[in-house]
Write a protein that holds these residues in place. Sequence first.
Motif, PDB file in Angstrom:
ATOM      1  N   GLN A  98      50.239  41.675  36.189  1.00 34.41           N
ATOM      2  CA  GLN A  98      49.348  42.564  36.918  1.00 34.41           C
ATOM      3  C   GLN A  98      48.208  41.755  37.515  1.00 34.41           C
ATOM      4  O   GLN A  98      47.741  40.771  36.936  1.00 34.41           O
ATOM      5  CB  GLN A  98      48.788  43.629  35.976  1.00 34.41           C
ATOM      6  CG  GLN A  98      49.830  44.549  35.379  1.00 34.41           C
ATOM      7  CD  GLN A  98      49.226  45.497  34.358  1.00 34.41           C
ATOM      8  OE1 GLN A  98      48.321  45.128  33.610  1.00 34.41           O
ATOM      9  NE2 GLN A  98      49.719  46.728  34.325  1.00 34.41           N
ATOM     10  N   THR A  99      47.725  42.192  38.663  1.00 37.17           N
ATOM     11  CA  THR A  99      46.665  41.443  39.329  1.00 37.17           C
ATOM     12  C   THR A  99      45.394  41.398  38.495  1.00 37.17           C
ATOM     13  O   THR A  99      44.635  40.429  38.571  1.00 37.17           O
ATOM     14  CB  THR A  99      46.359  42.034  40.712  1.00 37.17           C
ATOM     15  OG1 THR A  99      46.045  43.435  40.570  1.00 37.17           O
ATOM     16  CG2 THR A  99      47.557  41.892  41.637  1.00 37.17           C
ATOM     17  N   ASN A 100      45.153  42.428  37.682  1.00 43.71           N
ATOM     18  CA  ASN A 100      43.922  42.432  36.891  1.00 43.71           C
ATOM     19  C   ASN A 100      43.961  41.438  35.731  1.00 43.71           C
ATOM     20  O   ASN A 100      42.965  41.279  35.026  1.00 43.71           O
ATOM     21  CB  ASN A 100      43.593  43.836  36.387  1.00 43.71           C
ATOM     22  CG  ASN A 100      44.647  44.401  35.443  1.00 43.71           C
ATOM     23  OD1 ASN A 100      45.615  43.729  35.092  1.00 43.71           O
ATOM     24  ND2 ASN A 100      44.465  45.639  35.038  1.00 43.71           N
ATOM     25  N   LYS A 101      45.101  40.771  35.537  1.00 42.19           N
ATOM     26  CA  LYS A 101      45.205  39.727  34.512  1.00 42.19           C
ATOM     27  C   LYS A 101      44.997  38.332  35.095  1.00 42.19           C
ATOM     28  O   LYS A 101      45.015  37.349  34.358  1.00 42.19           O
ATOM     29  CB  LYS A 101      46.574  39.783  33.840  1.00 42.19           C
ATOM     30  CG  LYS A 101      46.884  41.087  33.128  1.00 42.19           C
ATOM     31  CD  LYS A 101      45.987  41.299  31.931  1.00 42.19           C
ATOM     32  CE  LYS A 101      46.391  42.540  31.155  1.00 42.19           C
ATOM     33  NZ  LYS A 101      45.510  42.773  29.981  1.00 42.19           N
ATOM     34  N   ARG A 103      42.422  36.640  36.295  1.00 37.70           N
ATOM     35  CA  ARG A 103      41.300  35.840  35.801  1.00 37.70           C
ATOM     36  C   ARG A 103      41.578  35.283  34.416  1.00 37.70           C
ATOM     37  O   ARG A 103      41.254  34.127  34.121  1.00 37.70           O
ATOM     38  CB  ARG A 103      40.024  36.687  35.785  1.00 37.70           C
ATOM     39  CG  ARG A 103      38.814  35.944  35.247  1.00 37.70           C
ATOM     40  CD  ARG A 103      37.534  36.733  35.411  1.00 37.70           C
ATOM     41  NE  ARG A 103      37.197  36.920  36.804  1.00 37.70           N
ATOM     42  CZ  ARG A 103      36.047  37.459  37.222  1.00 37.70           C
ATOM     43  NH1 ARG A 103      35.151  37.861  36.330  1.00 37.70           N
ATOM     44  NH2 ARG A 103      35.809  37.604  38.503  1.00 37.70           N
ATOM     45  N   SER A 104      42.190  36.093  33.564  1.00 38.43           N
ATOM     46  CA  SER A 104      42.528  35.614  32.224  1.00 38.43           C
ATOM     47  C   SER A 104      43.562  34.496  32.283  1.00 38.43           C
ATOM     48  O   SER A 104      43.409  33.451  31.651  1.00 38.43           O
ATOM     49  CB  SER A 104      43.053  36.774  31.380  1.00 38.43           C
ATOM     50  OG  SER A 104      43.506  36.319  30.125  1.00 38.43           O
ATOM     51  N   LYS A 119      49.441  40.284  47.059  1.00 37.92           N
ATOM     52  CA  LYS A 119      48.244  40.697  46.326  1.00 37.92           C
ATOM     53  C   LYS A 119      48.062  39.855  45.066  1.00 37.92           C
ATOM     54  O   LYS A 119      46.940  39.446  44.732  1.00 37.92           O
ATOM     55  CB  LYS A 119      48.330  42.175  45.964  1.00 37.92           C
ATOM     56  CG  LYS A 119      47.087  42.716  45.270  1.00 37.92           C
ATOM     57  CD  LYS A 119      47.218  44.208  44.998  1.00 37.92           C
ATOM     58  CE  LYS A 119      45.970  44.755  44.303  1.00 37.92           C
ATOM     59  NZ  LYS A 119      46.112  46.213  44.013  1.00 37.92           N
ATOM     60  N   ALA A 123      45.060  37.151  44.228  1.00 37.77           N
ATOM     61  CA  ALA A 123      44.249  37.335  43.020  1.00 37.77           C
ATOM     62  C   ALA A 123      44.223  36.064  42.182  1.00 37.77           C
ATOM     63  O   ALA A 123      43.172  35.663  41.661  1.00 37.77           O
ATOM     64  CB  ALA A 123      44.794  38.506  42.196  1.00 37.77           C
TER      65      ALA A 123
END
Length: 244
Positions: A98-101, A103-104, A119, A123
Amino acid sequence: MTEPVGDDRRQAELVTALGAVRARIADACVAVGRDPQEVTLVAVTKTCPATDIATLARLGVLDIGEARDQEARAKLAELAEAPYPQVSLRWHLIGRLQTNKARSVVGYAHAVHSVDRPKLARALADAAAEHRDHPLDVFVQVSLDGDPERGGVVPAELPALADLVAERPELRLRGLMAVPPVGSDADEQFTRLAELARGVRDDHPAADALSAGMSDDLEAAVRHGSTHVRVGSALLGRRPPIVS
């Protein structure tokens, strides 16, 4: 150095399995005139405990594949504590991301094998620009059957996605990754993947890696140029899921 926790029986199992997997890779390479050193074994340790990773590291397996960011981070944290030996592992994210991962993941991953949409590529590049001082290795995942649930960019959209990854200095386009559809002919699928990879190399000569082949089909993948085989059950056995 303190020995990692674990039991002798499990270590013996891993020693035996690793020997068998390495022999399979070597035999497959010899059969087509390749050097076995060209093929990186990525140990897929999803659902396996950190003790297995520590044992594999002692046996010289330093490329570790995980499908989920949450599980990878938990194992990283555990391995950072005593009594585990502190070794430099190369972490490969091989599952859908997922794109929200992003940064991690860029904080610890050596490579992401499952970039399948613009996307996600953007990211990862944006996060890498902020949190890394060197590029993140990227494999573009290709869909060989067009099933969106299994991940992968369709071949018609592959050139544009490869161009996008290559244009971002925070990323390093390593090549392609794919998982053959269940029940399909592995040689046929990997032949197609190799053709797609040649097309990408025409535009991006440095993208010379191919992430293909798992426990059941690594020989076919090696025949068609795989440089990274992702092996789970043949190496670690079938493990019960980790309960989080």
